[in-house]
Scaffold this motif. Structure first.
Motif, PDB file in Angstrom:
ATOM      1  N   PRO A  16      37.465  11.315  95.881  1.00  0.00           N
ATOM      2  CA  PRO A  16      37.550  11.039  97.324  1.00  0.00           C
ATOM      3  C   PRO A  16      37.150  12.281  98.110  1.00  0.00           C
ATOM      4  CG  PRO A  16      39.731  11.398  96.408  1.00  0.00           C
ATOM      5  CD  PRO A  16      38.789  11.363  95.239  1.00  0.00           C
ATOM      6  N   PRO A  17      36.757  12.109  99.378  1.00  0.00           N
ATOM      7  CA  PRO A  17      36.355  13.253 100.200  1.00  0.00           C
ATOM      8  C   PRO A  17      37.490  14.280 100.301  1.00  0.00           C
ATOM      9  CG  PRO A  17      35.799  11.187 101.282  1.00  0.00           C
ATOM     10  CD  PRO A  17      36.647  10.838 100.089  1.00  0.00           C
ATOM     11  N   ASN A  18      37.126  15.534 100.250  1.00  0.00           N
ATOM     12  CA  ASN A  18      38.110  16.607 100.343  1.00  0.00           C
ATOM     13  C   ASN A  18      37.536  17.707 101.244  1.00  0.00           C
ATOM     14  OD1 ASN A  18      40.359  18.181  99.930  1.00  0.00           O
ATOM     15  ND2 ASN A  18      39.683  18.951  97.926  1.00  0.00           N
ATOM     16  N   PRO A  19      38.114  17.875 102.453  1.00  0.00           N
ATOM     17  CA  PRO A  19      39.325  17.227 102.966  1.00  0.00           C
ATOM     18  C   PRO A  19      39.049  15.786 103.413  1.00  0.00           C
ATOM     19  CG  PRO A  19      38.369  18.633 104.640  1.00  0.00           C
ATOM     20  CD  PRO A  19      37.555  18.846 103.400  1.00  0.00           C
ATOM     21  N   PRO A  20      40.092  14.978 103.607  1.00  0.00           N
ATOM     22  CA  PRO A  20      39.901  13.587 104.055  1.00  0.00           C
ATOM     23  C   PRO A  20      39.172  13.540 105.390  1.00  0.00           C
ATOM     24  CG  PRO A  20      42.147  13.956 103.299  1.00  0.00           C
ATOM     25  CD  PRO A  20      41.502  15.313 103.367  1.00  0.00           C
ATOM     26  N   SER A  21      38.439  12.431 105.602  1.00  0.00           N
ATOM     27  CA  SER A  21      37.668  12.292 106.841  1.00  0.00           C
ATOM     28  C   SER A  21      38.504  11.725 107.987  1.00  0.00           C
ATOM     29  CB  SER A  21      36.460  11.378 106.599  1.00  0.00           C
ATOM     30  OG  SER A  21      36.893  10.076 106.251  1.00  0.00           O
ATOM     31  N   TYR A  22      39.804  11.546 107.776  1.00  0.00           N
ATOM     32  CA  TYR A  22      40.681  11.016 108.817  1.00  0.00           C
ATOM     33  C   TYR A  22      42.101  11.513 108.561  1.00  0.00           C
ATOM     34  CZ  TYR A  22      42.911   7.897 105.484  1.00  0.00           C
ATOM     35  OH  TYR A  22      43.626   7.403 104.427  1.00  0.00           O
ATOM     36  N   LYS A  23      42.946  11.279 109.522  1.00  0.00           N
ATOM     37  CA  LYS A  23      44.381  11.502 109.329  1.00  0.00           C
ATOM     38  C   LYS A  23      45.141  10.482 110.155  1.00  0.00           C
ATOM     39  CE  LYS A  23      44.786  15.081 112.895  1.00  0.00           C
ATOM     40  NZ  LYS A  23      45.257  16.468 113.182  1.00  0.00           N
ATOM     41  N   VAL A  24      46.364  10.237 109.769  1.00  0.00           N
ATOM     42  CA  VAL A  24      47.186   9.240 110.439  1.00  0.00           C
ATOM     43  C   VAL A  24      48.272   9.957 111.236  1.00  0.00           C
ATOM     44  CG1 VAL A  24      48.753   7.283 110.151  1.00  0.00           C
ATOM     45  CG2 VAL A  24      46.738   7.521 108.673  1.00  0.00           C
ATOM     46  N   VAL A  25      48.360   9.593 112.508  1.00  0.00           N
ATOM     47  CA  VAL A  25      49.403  10.168 113.368  1.00  0.00           C
ATOM     48  C   VAL A  25      50.239   9.041 113.947  1.00  0.00           C
ATOM     49  CG1 VAL A  25      48.010  12.185 113.935  1.00  0.00           C
ATOM     50  CG2 VAL A  25      47.902  10.158 115.394  1.00  0.00           C
ATOM     51  N   THR A  26      51.454   9.366 114.377  1.00  0.00           N
ATOM     52  CA  THR A  26      52.346   8.379 114.979  1.00  0.00           C
ATOM     53  C   THR A  26      52.348   8.559 116.489  1.00  0.00           C
ATOM     54  OG1 THR A  26      53.748   8.436 113.022  1.00  0.00           O
ATOM     55  CG2 THR A  26      54.700   7.465 115.021  1.00  0.00           C
ATOM     56  N   ASP A  27      52.045   7.480 117.171  1.00  0.00           N
ATOM     57  CA  ASP A  27      52.034   7.530 118.627  1.00  0.00           C
ATOM     58  C   ASP A  27      53.460   7.736 119.127  1.00  0.00           C
ATOM     59  OD1 ASP A  27      52.276   5.801 121.368  1.00  0.00           O
ATOM     60  OD2 ASP A  27      50.328   6.796 121.202  1.00  0.00           O
ATOM     61  N   VAL A  58      47.212   4.197 102.556  1.00  0.00           N
ATOM     62  CA  VAL A  58      46.959   3.863 103.954  1.00  0.00           C
ATOM     63  C   VAL A  58      45.933   2.740 104.016  1.00  0.00           C
ATOM     64  CG1 VAL A  58      46.113   4.696 106.183  1.00  0.00           C
ATOM     65  CG2 VAL A  58      47.485   6.194 104.726  1.00  0.00           C
ATOM     66  N   ALA A  59      46.216   1.726 104.810  1.00  0.00           N
ATOM     67  CA  ALA A  59      45.301   0.592 104.970  1.00  0.00           C
ATOM     68  C   ALA A  59      45.234   0.220 106.442  1.00  0.00           C
ATOM     69  CB  ALA A  59      45.774  -0.603 104.148  1.00  0.00           C
ATOM     70  N   ILE A  60      44.188  -0.506 106.803  1.00  0.00           N
ATOM     71  CA  ILE A  60      44.093  -1.015 108.169  1.00  0.00           C
ATOM     72  C   ILE A  60      43.905  -2.529 108.115  1.00  0.00           C
ATOM     73  CG2 ILE A  60      43.151   1.115 109.123  1.00  0.00           C
ATOM     74  CD1 ILE A  60      40.412  -0.250 109.181  1.00  0.00           C
ATOM     75  N   TYR A  61      44.456  -3.190 109.124  1.00  0.00           N
ATOM     76  CA  TYR A  61      44.302  -4.632 109.254  1.00  0.00           C
ATOM     77  C   TYR A  61      43.640  -4.898 110.600  1.00  0.00           C
ATOM     78  CZ  TYR A  61      45.377  -9.589 109.658  1.00  0.00           C
ATOM     79  OH  TYR A  61      45.277 -10.941 109.806  1.00  0.00           O
ATOM     80  N   ILE A  62      42.462  -5.513 110.559  1.00  0.00           N
ATOM     81  CA  ILE A  62      41.683  -5.790 111.764  1.00  0.00           C
ATOM     82  C   ILE A  62      41.732  -7.281 112.039  1.00  0.00           C
ATOM     83  CG2 ILE A  62      39.414  -5.589 112.865  1.00  0.00           C
ATOM     84  CD1 ILE A  62      38.795  -3.393 110.761  1.00  0.00           C
ATOM     85  N   ASN A  77      35.977   4.610  94.917  1.00  0.00           N
ATOM     86  CA  ASN A  77      36.834   5.794  94.825  1.00  0.00           C
ATOM     87  C   ASN A  77      36.261   6.991  95.570  1.00  0.00           C
ATOM     88  OD1 ASN A  77      38.606   4.418  93.215  1.00  0.00           O
ATOM     89  ND2 ASN A  77      37.825   5.221  91.296  1.00  0.00           N
ATOM     90  N   ALA A  78      34.949   7.028  95.725  1.00  0.00           N
ATOM     91  CA  ALA A  78      34.315   8.200  96.318  1.00  0.00           C
ATOM     92  C   ALA A  78      34.323   8.163  97.840  1.00  0.00           C
ATOM     93  CB  ALA A  78      32.881   8.331  95.815  1.00  0.00           C
ATOM     94  N   ALA A  79      34.984   7.190  98.434  1.00  0.00           N
ATOM     95  CA  ALA A  79      35.046   7.075  99.896  1.00  0.00           C
ATOM     96  C   ALA A  79      36.509   7.030 100.323  1.00  0.00           C
ATOM     97  CB  ALA A  79      34.317   5.823 100.358  1.00  0.00           C
ATOM     98  N   ASP A  80      36.734   7.211 101.620  1.00  0.00           N
ATOM     99  CA  ASP A  80      38.091   7.036 102.143  1.00  0.00           C
ATOM    100  C   ASP A  80      38.044   6.188 103.405  1.00  0.00           C
ATOM    101  OD1 ASP A  80      37.306   8.659 104.242  1.00  0.00           O
ATOM    102  OD2 ASP A  80      38.556  10.362 103.676  1.00  0.00           O
ATOM    103  N   LEU A  81      39.208   5.937 103.956  1.00  0.00           N
ATOM    104  CA  LEU A  81      39.330   5.022 105.088  1.00  0.00           C
ATOM    105  C   LEU A  81      38.527   5.477 106.295  1.00  0.00           C
ATOM    106  CD1 LEU A  81      40.737   2.474 106.136  1.00  0.00           C
ATOM    107  CD2 LEU A  81      42.643   3.911 106.867  1.00  0.00           C
ATOM    108  N   GLY A  82      38.463   6.769 106.500  1.00  0.00           N
ATOM    109  CA  GLY A  82      37.715   7.283 107.649  1.00  0.00           C
ATOM    110  C   GLY A  82      36.235   6.954 107.548  1.00  0.00           C
ATOM    111  N   GLN A  83      35.679   7.040 106.371  1.00  0.00           N
ATOM    112  CA  GLN A  83      34.262   6.733 106.176  1.00  0.00           C
ATOM    113  C   GLN A  83      33.984   5.236 106.292  1.00  0.00           C
ATOM    114  OE1 GLN A  83      33.803   8.520 102.309  1.00  0.00           O
ATOM    115  NE2 GLN A  83      32.937  10.401 103.147  1.00  0.00           N
ATOM    116  N   MET A  84      34.970   4.411 105.984  1.00  0.00           N
ATOM    117  CA  MET A  84      34.769   2.962 105.990  1.00  0.00           C
ATOM    118  C   MET A  84      35.178   2.314 107.313  1.00  0.00           C
ATOM    119  SD  MET A  84      33.578   2.728 102.990  1.00  0.00           S
ATOM    120  CE  MET A  84      33.423   0.950 102.917  1.00  0.00           C
TER     121      MET A  84
END
Length: 275
Positions: A16-27, A58-62, A77-84
């Protein structure tokens, strides 16, 4: 050769990308999880899914307002949520489906959910024959990580095959860039949304009729045409005979009428002479 390529890919290719291409924060106001640096969307929900190993994915539901199906998308495996992320948004819009992703690492598997089948990128050849629903396989012909022959082998083993898509020139991670990719997915989804009986009915209408019995049918049709031609000829001959008889009958009546008139004239002359 395929086994060697798979082994090498497993060891070196899928990181997977290192560092990740995204991060999750809490509003802080809504307590919602937000994927940054992407803007918040009302129809996108960020989730943390627990695994059997005690970790979280981490997953997203659209959500799509006109959706009748939900697409589960498992990226490589070579991608992460930020890239997708942007691709997931585009697929949900163009295919008019709800979309849940990612589901697992490994083989990229997409299907509207009623039943889930979990696949491993190198072991699914044993599991694919167990799937009792339409299966679509998309593979790039120039894939240098997993050869296209792998996709074709799996398609051959499917119970309910859907028309595959072999993207000419497609590599391992660029298939979404081809316009045929989205178009073919849309056709596939419209098919699987139908009931099994509707799918079979559509297949029967679309499949060309078998030609194995055509020679016999053509022979029967030819025999029937010969019989009809003979009957037509017979009727024509009868009609001409009837017309000939009618003509003779009219001529005979005309002659009789003339003879009758002559006979009456002779009788009248006889009466005048004797009178």
């Amino acid at each position: 050769m395929g086994g060697v390529a798979s082994s090498m890919a497993a060891k070196f290719a899928f990181f997977p990308p290192n560092p990740p291409s995204y991060k999750v924060v809490t509003d802080e106001f809504t307590a919602l999880l937000l994927p940054t640096p992407f803007p918040h969307r009302k129809n996108v929900e960020v989730l943390k899914l627990p695994t059997r190993r005690g970790t979280e994915i981490v997953a997203i539901y659209i959500r799509h307002p006109m959706a009748t199906s939900t697409l589960l998308y498992s990226h490589g495996n070579a991608a992460d949520l930020g890239q997708m992320y942007e691709l997931f948004i585009e697929l949900s819009i163009h295919l008019r489906v709800n979309l849940m992703g990612p589901i697992l690492s490994g083989l990229r598997v997409m299907y509207p959910v009623k039943r889930a089948y979990w696949f491993d990128i190198y072991k699914n050849i044993d599991k694919i024959p167990l799937v009792n629903c339409p299966v679509l396989i998309i593979h790039g012909t120039s894939d240098e990580v997993v050869d296209c022959s792998h996709g074709k082998q799996r398609w051959d083993l499917c119970k309910e095959k859907y028309e595959p898509l072999w993207l000419k020139g497609g590599n391992h991670c660029d298939l979404e860039q081809y316009p045929e990719y989205t178009r073919h997915l849309k056709k596939f989804i419209s098919t699987v949304e139908k009931s099994p009986s509707q799918r079979k009915s559509t297949d029967r209408r679309e499949k060309p009729r078998k030609s194995t019995d055509r020679p016999e049918k053509l022979k029967n049709q030819s025999n029937n045409l010969d019989k009809l031609e003979k009957l037509r000829t017979s009727f024509d001959q009868l009609e001409r005979s009837r017309r000939s008889v009618d003509c003779h009958e009219k001529s005979r009546k005309s002659i009789d009428h003339q003879l009758e008139r002559a006979r009456k004239s002779v009788d009248l002359l006889d009466r005048i002479r004797t009178g």
